[in-house]
Enzyme design. Structure first.
Site, PDB file in Angstrom:
ATOM      1  CG  ASP A  29      -1.962   1.097   1.141  1.00  0.00           C
ATOM      2  OD1 ASP A  29      -2.853   0.981   0.286  1.00  0.00           O
ATOM      3  OD2 ASP A  29      -1.887   2.063   1.919  1.00  0.00           O
ATOM      4  CG  ASP A  31      -3.245   3.738  -2.215  1.00  0.00           C
ATOM      5  OD1 ASP A  31      -4.154   3.068  -1.706  1.00  0.00           O
ATOM      6  OD2 ASP A  31      -2.580   4.574  -1.585  1.00  0.00           O
TER       7      ASP A  31
END
Length: 846
Positions: A468, A511
Site C-alpha cells: 500500500d 492504491d
C-alpha cells in the site's frame, strides 16, 4: 346452336324446370299459416281469459258463496262443452286457506309455474295452444282476501284450444301441392343432369388428369388445358382463367422444399452460446444448408471495423482462383455506390472455401445474377452488406426466397458478431483491473485460494505480499486523479518488472496491490520486497513545469503454511502487518512475529465464539437496502444484508463471514437471516410486488436439506417463492460449479429467481451467465463507482447492458453514490440501481 352453348341460356332453361324455390316457398307458406293460426289462437285465448275473469269478478263483488263458485265453474264447462276451446279455473293456496278447498282439475306444472311467477304464459304444441292467465290480487280484493297482498296470484285461468283440425287441413293442402311440384322438378332435373353430365364428364376426367400430374412447382409449367372443351363457353372461360392462374403460380409459388428450407434456416436464427462462440462456423452451417437446395457460387458479408476500415468474408463453393479479384472489385464498387465508403478506406478481404462442388463458372453470367444488400449505416456489430451469386439455371422462386432472407441473415450475423465481441470484452475485463491491466481483486482471491490448495497438496511454501502507498492521497489532491491514475499505471509496470513471470500480481483496490509468490519462503519474499521498495523509492514521475510526483510504499508479508493455513487468514495477517508497518514509520517491510500470530489467533477465536452465540440465540439482524427502479426511482426490491451484534457494536458481514464459512456455520446464519427478514417483511406489510434479494454463500446452497429448510420457512409464513431472489457469490462457486448448478436449477423449479453478484469483478462471471438460469446481473460496485472517470468501465457497463438485454436479463448497478453516476447509468440503459445515494441499509424497512 351457338346460343345453346351459352351456359346462361341453359341455366335459364333449367331454372324454369328445376326450381327448389317451389318447395321452399310452399314450406314457408305452410309454416306461416300455421304460425298465424297459433298467434290468433293465443290472442283469442287471452281475450277469453280476460272475459272469464271479468265475469267472475262481477260475481265476486257480490260476495259470492261456494255454491255460486261451483255453479260458475259448471257454466264454464257447459258453455265450451262442444267447442274446441276449454276453460279451467284453478284456486291458489291463499284462497283455499280462507274459503276451503273445492273440487277442481289437478293443476299442471305450467299452472304451478304461473302461480310462482305471477306472469302470463302460453304453451304451444302442434295440435293445441294452452294459455295461462294469472288472477292477481288488487286493492278491492283485499276486503275478502285478508291474507293476501296486492300483486299476489290468487288463481289461474287456463284456456286450452284444440287447433289440430285446422293445422291438419293446412298441412294436407300444402303437401298435395308439394308432391305435384316435386314430381315435375325431379323429372326435369333428371333430364337436365343427364344431358349436362354426358357433355362434361369426359372433359372433367381430362382436367383431373392434368391436375393429378402436378407433384412439384416445375410441373405447373407443363400443364396444358387447350385440348379440353366443356361445350359451354362460360365453363371454358373458367378453364382459361384457371390456365392463366396456373401460369402465374408457376412463377411465384414457393416449393414445399423451399418452405421447409426457410423454416430450417429460421430455426437456426436462434442466437445460441455456440453461435456466439463462433459466428463464422454458424454462417458456414447456414450456407451449406442453402447449397443443398440451390446452386449458388459465392456468398459474402461486409462489416465496418473502423471509420475507414472494412472487412469482407467471401464464402466460395468452388476454388475459382481467377475470379476472386473481380468479386473483390464488385464488392468495393457496391460499397462506394452505397455512400458508406469513405475515400482511402481499406477493405480486408478473406476468402473461405466451403466446398469444391462447382467445377467451372461463367463469371459474366453469374455477376448479372448476383443479389446484394448494402446499407448506408452499419447495423449492430458493424454489419453493412451481404450478397449472393446464383447459377444461371436456378429457379426464380428459390432465388426470391433466399433474397427475402438476406436482410434477416445480415441482422442475425451482425447481432451474433456484436455479442461475440461484447462477450470477449466481458471475459477479459471480468479478470482485469481496467486501470493497470493487472488481475483484479476477485481473481486474486480465487487464485490465492487455488494456491493454498495446490501448496497443501504438493507440500510447498508460498508468500503473500500486501502493498500500500504511504502518501498516495497527496498525489491525487495535489495533481488530480488523472495524474494519480497515470502514476499507478507506471508503478504497476515497475512491479511487473521486479517479479517473476510465475508470480501473480493484482491490484486489490485504490492504491493497494497484492502479490502471490509460489515456492517462496520468508527470506526470499523479504528479498523481493526489498528490491521493489528500493525501485519505488527511486521512481518519480514528471508532472508539469519540472515538478515530480513521488511516493513510498509499505509491505506486509505472510508465508503459507508457516504463518496461516487458509487464504483469508493469510491475507488478514499480511494486511495487519502492512498497517503495523505504517504505524512504525512507513516505507518498509513487515514480517510476522510470534506476538502478531497470537493476536490473529485470538481474533479468530473471539469471532468464532460470537458466531456460535449468535446462532444459539438467533441474534442475526437483517438490514434492508432498497434496489430502485431507475425509471420511477421507487423501490423495486430490497437486498437483505446480514449483521450481528458484538457488545453494542453492529458488525458487517465482511468481518465474520469468512470465519463462518471456515467453521461451516454460514448456512445456519443464512437460515436465521431468511426467517427474520421474512418475519419483518410480513409485519411491515410490504407490498406483494416488492422482491427480496438474499446474498447467499455457495456453501449454503450445497447443504443437502437447504431447499427443504427454505421451503419450510416460506410455508410457515405463507410467503411465495417467486418474491425471493438469491444472489450467487463467486467465492468457492467456480470450484463446485456442477454441484451449484444442480441446486440452482432445483430452486428455480420451486419458483425462486437468481442474480449474479459483483458481475465483472472476477472471471467466473461469464461462466454463471453460460451455466445458470440467471434473472438479474448486479454489476460490481467498483466498476460503477469509476465509470464516470474511466472509459473502460463505462464501456464494460454498456456492453453488459447489451448482452443482458439480448439474453432477457435485468441489470442492477451497485455502489451508486452520487447524481453524476446515476445519470450515467440512466444513459447506459441500466434497469435498477442500489447504493447510498438512493438508499442506505437500515434495520427498518423504508
Amino acid at each position: 346452336m351457338l346460343k345453346l352453348k351459352k351456359l346462361s341460356v341453359f341455366i335459364l332453361l333449367i331454372a324454369g324446370l328445376v326450381s327448389v324455390l317451389v318447395t321452399a316457398t310452399l314450406i314457408v307458406t305452410m309454416n306461416t299459416y300455421i304460425n298465424d293460426v297459433k298467434s290468433i289462437t293465443i290472442q283469442q285465448s287471452k281475450a277469453l281469459a280476460q272475459q272469464t275473469f271479468s265475469d267472475m269478478f262481477q260475481i265476486m263483488k257480490t260476495d259470492w258463496t261456494k255454491e255460486q263458485l261451483e255453479n260458475f265453474l259448471k257454466s264454464l264447462e257447459t258453455v265450451h262443452k262442444n267447442s274446441n276451446t276449454k276453460v279451467y279455473l284453478y284456486r291458489g293456496k291463499l284462497v283455499d286457506e280462507l274459503f276451503g278447498k273445492i273440487n277442481q282439475k289437478k293443476p299442471s306444472p305450467y299452472v304451478d309455474k304461473v302461480f310462482k311467477t305471477g306472469t302470463f304464459y302460453s304453451y304451444k304444441t302442434d295440435s293445441s295452444i294452452r294459455y295461462f292467465y294469472p288472477l292477481k290480487a288488487q286493492n278491492v280484493c283485499l276486503r275478502c282476501h285478508i291474507n293476501a297482498k296486492v300483486g299476489d296470484t290468487l288463481g289461474v285461468i287456463e284456456v286450452k284450444s284444440n287447433i289440430y283440425n285446422v293445422v291438419h287441413k293446412i298441412e294436407v293442402d300444402i303437401f298435395k301441392s308439394l308432391f305435384f311440384s316435386l314430381v315435375v322438378i325431379v323429372a326435369g332435373a333428371s333430364f337436365v343432369s343427364f344431358v349436362i353430365m354426358k357433355v362434361i364428364h369426359s372433359n372433367v376426367n381430362k382436367f383431373k388428369k392434368e391436375i393429378e400430374n402436378i407433384v412439384s412447382v416445375d410441373d405447373l409449367t407443363k400443364i396444358n388445358f387447350s385440348n379440353i372443351d366443356f361445350f359451354f363457353s362460360e365453363i371454358n372461360e373458367i378453364r382459361d382463367s384457371i390456365s392463366t392462374l396456373v401460369e402465374k403460380l408457376a412463377k411465384i409459388t414457393v416449393d414445399k422444399e423451399i418452405l421447409e428450407f426457410e423454416i430450417k434456416l429460421l430455426e437456426q436464427f436462434i442466437i445460441t452460446s455456440e453461435a456466439i462462440a463462433n459466428w463464422q462456423e454458424f454462417l458456414e452451417s447456414l450456407l451449406k444448408d442453402i447449397a443443398k437446395l440451390m446452386d449458388f457460387v459465392f456468398f459474402y458479408t461486409i462489416f465496418r471495423t473502423g471509420e475507414d476500415k472494412f472487412e469482407s468474408f467471401i464464402f466460395w463453393r468452388c476454388k475459382c482462383e481467377g475470379y476472386k479479384k473481380e468479386v473483390e472489385e464488385d464488392i468495393l464498387k457496391s460499397l462506394k455506390t452505397s455512400g458508406i465508403y469513405v475515400p482511402g478506406a481499406k477493405v480486408d478481404f478473406q476468402h473461405i472455401l466451403l466446398e469444391n462442388s462447382i467445377e467451372t463458372i461463367d463469371y459474366e453470367k453469374i455477376a448479372k445474377l448476383s443479389k446484394n444488400l448494402i446499407l448506408e449505416k452499419p447495423l449492430v456489430g458493424g454489419s453493412v452488406g451481404i450478397g449472393i451469386s446464383f447459377q444461371a439455371s436456378e429457379n426464380e422462386v428459390k432465388k426470391m426466397a433466399v433474397e427475402a432472407l438476406l436482410a434477416t441473415i445480415l441482422n442475425i450475423i451482425g447481432s451474433i458478431k456484436a455479442i461475440n465481441k461484447y462477450t470477449k470484452e466481458l471475459e477479459y475485463y471480468a479478470t482485469r483491473d481496467p486501470l493497470t491491466n493487472l488481475y483484479n481483486q476477485r481473481v486474486f482471491w480465487e487464485l490465492l485460494e487455488y494456491e493454498v490448495e495446490r501448496a497443501r497438496r504438493h507440500n510447498y511454501k508460498f508468500s503473500l505480499l500486501v502493498i500500500d502507498f504511504d502518501n498516495f492521497k497527496l498525489i491525487n489532491d495535489t495533481y488530480g486523479h488523472a495524474v494519480g491514475d497515470n502514476f499507478l499505471r507506471r508503478v504497476a509496470r515497475i512491479i511487473e518488472s521486479d517479479f517473476r513471470n510465475e508470480d501473480i500480481i493484482a491490484r486489490y483496490g485504490g492504491d493497494e496491490f497484492v502479490i502471490i509468490m509460489p515456492y517462496t519462503d520468508a527470506e526470499q519474499a523479504f528479498s523481493a520486497s526489498k528490491r521493489l521498495l528500493d525501485d519505488i523509492n527511486k521512481f518519480s514521475m514528471e508532472v508539469n513545469d519540472g515538478k515530480y510526483a513521488k511516493a513510498t510504499i509499505s509491505i506486509g508479508v505472510a508465508v503459507y503454511p508457516d504463518h496461516a493455513k487458509t487464504a483469508k487468514e493469510l491475507f488478514v495477517l499480511a494486511d495487519n502487518l502492512l498497517y503495523k508497518m505504517k504505524e512504525e514509520g512507513k516505507n518498509g517491510i513487515k514480517l510476522p512475529s510470534d506476538e502478531d500470530l497470537r493476536v490473529v489467533a485470538e481474533e479468530f477465536g473471539k469471532i468464532s465464539f460470537l458466531l456460535m452465540e449468535t446462532i444459539d440465540k438467533k441474534k442475526v439482524i437483517p438490514y434492508f437496502q432498497p434496489i430502485v427502479d431507475i425509471k420511477t426511482m421507487k423501490p423495486y426490491a430490497y437486498e437483505v444484508l446480514m449483521r450481528i451484534e458484538d457488545n453494542g457494536e453492529i458488525l458487517s458481514a465482511y468481518k465474520f463471514i469468512e470465519i463462518a464459512e471456515t467453521l461451516g456455520l454460514v448456512y445456519k446464519l443464512d437460515y436465521i437471516l431468511i426467517e427474520k427478514a421474512i418475519d419483518t417483511i410480513i409485519k411491515h406489510q410490504l407490498p406483494d410486488n416488492i422482491k427480496i434479494f438474499f446474498n447467499l454463500s455457495p456453501k449454503s446452497l450445497i447443504i443437502g436439506d437447504f431447499i427443504d429448510k427454505v421451503k419450510s420457512i416460506l410455508t410457515q409464513y405463507s410467503f411465495p417463492p417467486n418474491r425471493i431472489v438469491f444472489e450467487i457469490t463467486e467465492r468457492d462457486t467456480i470450484k463446485n460449479i456442477e454441484i451449484i448448478k444442480k441446486f440452482v436449477q432445483a430452486l428455480r423449479l420451486e419458483g425462486f429467481s437468481f442474480a449474479i453478484d459483483d458481475f465483472g469483478a472476477g472471471f467466473a462471471s461469464y461462466a454463471y451467465i453460460k451455466h445458470f438460469p440467471i434473472d438479474f446481473v448486479k454489476i460490481d460496485g467498483e466498476i460503477v463507482r469509476t465509470m464516470t472517470s474511466n472509459k473502460i468501465d463505462e464501456a464494460f457497463i454498456k456492453s453488459t447492458v447489451t448482452l443482458t438485454k439480448a439474453l432477457n436479463m435485468k441489470t442492477i448497478a451497485e455502489f451508486v453514490e452520487n447524481e453524476e453516476t446515476l445519470q450515467a447509468l440512466i444513459s447506459a440503459g441500466i434497469d435498477f440501481v442500489q447504493g447510498y445515494y438512493v438508499g442506505k441499509p437500515s434495520e427498518n424497512l423504508l
